[in-house]
Scaffold this active site. Sequence first.
Site, PDB file in Angstrom:
ATOM      1  N   SER A 164       0.870  -1.122  -0.008  1.00  0.00           N
ATOM      2  CA  SER A 164       0.055   0.153   0.026  1.00  0.00           C
ATOM      3  C   SER A 164       0.780   1.258   0.009  1.00  0.00           C
ATOM      4  CB  SER A 164      -0.787  -0.154   1.287  1.00  0.00           C
ATOM      5  OG  SER A 164      -1.607   1.282   1.439  1.00  0.00           O
ATOM      6  N   TYR A 177      -1.907  -1.296  10.291  1.00  0.00           N
ATOM      7  CA  TYR A 177      -2.149  -1.440   9.041  1.00  0.00           C
ATOM      8  C   TYR A 177      -0.618  -0.857   8.590  1.00  0.00           C
ATOM      9  CZ  TYR A 177      -3.712  -1.118   4.055  1.00  0.00           C
ATOM     10  OH  TYR A 177      -4.028  -1.174   2.628  1.00  0.00           O
TER      11      TYR A 177
HETATM   12  P1  NAD Z   1     -11.453  -6.459  -0.347  1.00  0.00           P
HETATM   13  O1  NAD Z   1     -12.101  -6.257   0.832  1.00  0.00           O
HETATM   14  O2  NAD Z   1     -12.259  -5.918  -1.425  1.00  0.00           O
HETATM   15  O3  NAD Z   1     -10.876  -7.761  -0.444  1.00  0.00           O
HETATM   16  C1  NAD Z   1      -9.970  -8.408   0.480  1.00  0.00           C
HETATM   17  C2  NAD Z   1     -10.072 -10.008   0.081  1.00  0.00           C
HETATM   18  O4  NAD Z   1      -9.226 -10.429   1.243  1.00  0.00           O
HETATM   19  C3  NAD Z   1     -11.455 -10.507   0.032  1.00  0.00           C
HETATM   20  O5  NAD Z   1     -11.341 -11.473  -1.072  1.00  0.00           O
HETATM   21  C4  NAD Z   1     -11.632 -11.109   1.213  1.00  0.00           C
HETATM   22  O6  NAD Z   1     -12.483 -12.341   1.390  1.00  0.00           O
HETATM   23  C5  NAD Z   1     -10.206 -11.581   1.592  1.00  0.00           C
HETATM   24  N1  NAD Z   1      -9.986 -11.779   3.000  1.00  0.00           N
HETATM   25  C6  NAD Z   1     -10.054 -11.036   4.021  1.00  0.00           C
HETATM   26  N2  NAD Z   1      -9.892 -11.778   5.251  1.00  0.00           N
HETATM   27  C7  NAD Z   1      -9.259 -13.016   4.665  1.00  0.00           C
HETATM   28  C8  NAD Z   1      -8.864 -14.044   5.511  1.00  0.00           C
HETATM   29  N3  NAD Z   1      -8.550 -14.106   6.979  1.00  0.00           N
HETATM   30  N4  NAD Z   1      -8.496 -15.235   4.886  1.00  0.00           N
HETATM   31  C9  NAD Z   1      -8.650 -15.102   3.476  1.00  0.00           C
HETATM   32  N5  NAD Z   1      -9.041 -14.050   2.854  1.00  0.00           N
HETATM   33  C10 NAD Z   1      -9.390 -12.920   3.619  1.00  0.00           C
HETATM   34  O7  NAD Z   1     -10.004  -5.413  -0.351  1.00  0.00           O
HETATM   35  P2  NAD Z   1      -9.193  -4.919  -1.420  1.00  0.00           P
HETATM   36  O8  NAD Z   1      -9.569  -3.221  -1.266  1.00  0.00           O
HETATM   37  O9  NAD Z   1      -9.453  -5.498  -2.756  1.00  0.00           O
HETATM   38  O10 NAD Z   1      -7.722  -4.713  -0.970  1.00  0.00           O
HETATM   39  C11 NAD Z   1      -7.120  -5.974  -1.301  1.00  0.00           C
HETATM   40  C12 NAD Z   1      -5.521  -5.739  -0.834  1.00  0.00           C
HETATM   41  O11 NAD Z   1      -5.050  -4.513  -1.537  1.00  0.00           O
HETATM   42  C13 NAD Z   1      -5.258  -5.609   0.487  1.00  0.00           C
HETATM   43  O12 NAD Z   1      -4.016  -6.130   1.150  1.00  0.00           O
HETATM   44  C14 NAD Z   1      -5.410  -3.802   0.961  1.00  0.00           C
HETATM   45  O13 NAD Z   1      -4.720  -3.712   1.919  1.00  0.00           O
HETATM   46  C15 NAD Z   1      -4.689  -3.687  -0.335  1.00  0.00           C
HETATM   47  N6  NAD Z   1      -4.866  -2.124  -0.735  1.00  0.00           N
HETATM   48  C16 NAD Z   1      -5.993  -1.772  -1.080  1.00  0.00           C
HETATM   49  C17 NAD Z   1      -6.441  -0.390  -1.479  1.00  0.00           C
HETATM   50  C18 NAD Z   1      -7.676   0.125  -1.975  1.00  0.00           C
HETATM   51  O14 NAD Z   1      -8.011   1.453  -2.118  1.00  0.00           O
HETATM   52  N7  NAD Z   1      -8.758  -0.659  -2.071  1.00  0.00           N
HETATM   53  C19 NAD Z   1      -5.300   0.288  -1.477  1.00  0.00           C
HETATM   54  C20 NAD Z   1      -3.970   0.001  -0.859  1.00  0.00           C
HETATM   55  C21 NAD Z   1      -3.881  -1.298  -0.646  1.00  0.00           C
END
Ligand code: NAD
Length: 282
Positions: A164, A177
């Site tokens: 991130s 985080y």
């Molecule tokens: P999201 O909530 O849409 O998806 C998260 C995924 O992780 C889902 O498939 C969920 O089922 C799975 N998950 C959660 N807990 C779990 C567990 N204990 N075991 C197995 N699977 C699990 O989130 P996203 O926005 O797609 O984020 C994905 C990654 O990207 C994360 O690591 C997040 O920190 C990072 N990220 C997201 C953003 C953003 O703006 N969305 C920005 C920077 C980084």
Amino acid sequence: MTTEATKRNEDLDVYPKGGEIRNLTGRVALVTGSTSGIGLGIARKLAEQGARVVLNGFGPADAIAREQNAIFEAFGVPAAYSAADMSKPEAIAGMIAEIVDREGRLDIVVNNAGVQHVAPINAFPPEKWDLILAINLTAAFHTIRLSLPSMYANGFGRIVNIASAHGLVASPFKSAYVAAKHGLLGLTKTVALEGAEKNVTCNAICPGYVFTPLVEAQIDDQARAHNISREAVIRDVLLAQQPNKRFATVEEIGELTAFLCGPNAASITGAALPVDGGWTAH
Ligand code: NAD
């Protein structure tokens, strides 16, 4: 778990749809947390390049089966699914063993599963700290240590850690985080050094705000709460830190991941690549 579509087409990936050569044909890829959002976008891009993918994460069984079938229909490669809980080391070990058993190899691991909790540190619940560290950092240690034997044996491996902008800079109220994502960058560099002579690369992608269904829901909630327009929420609340005032898309993160997993990225390792519209250039 295998669906009808994956069973019927076990061997199809060596004869890609349309006969075209794709960068990842024959590769086996695990994307953690890929039942929604960024992970699903990444899994689809890897499949588009010919990789057999393993989805992981939570969600309704019928919705997950739909995504598996959609990947097969669109890209002609099977998409398996593991329900392993990434906060549980023994579940991670079971998932990796099952993949290596079934596929005979594991070439690509994308550590994407992640959770968030926002609170000032003096009020931060210790159990939330433990959970965030377990899913956002320790799970990557386990997937990496367990998949490296297959990668080293094959002389090929690609590991992509979805960190991130918060792996590079901090924001208040996100202590766990920010700590986990900074830690993930340290892990990335160490794995890169250890795998360098074995053709195993390890890189991190550092997104700013990415447009996912979760973000979409936040826009409407914030607009109602502040009584301001959707445009104002996007510009002045969510993207306050992001100079280009634009969300990255899951397709953009997926394309970069697929590139890092392909043959032309062989010399890119140990890198932390921001996809943040200039946020961390501040
Ligand atoms: P999201 O909530 O849409 O998806 C998260 C995924 O992780 C889902 O498939 C969920 O089922 C799975 N998950 C959660 N807990 C779990 C567990 N204990 N075991 C197995 N699977 C699990 O989130 P996203 O926005 O797609 O984020 C994905 C990654 O990207 C994360 O690591 C997040 O920190 C990072 N990220 C997201 C953003 C953003 O703006 N969305 C920005 C920077 C980084």
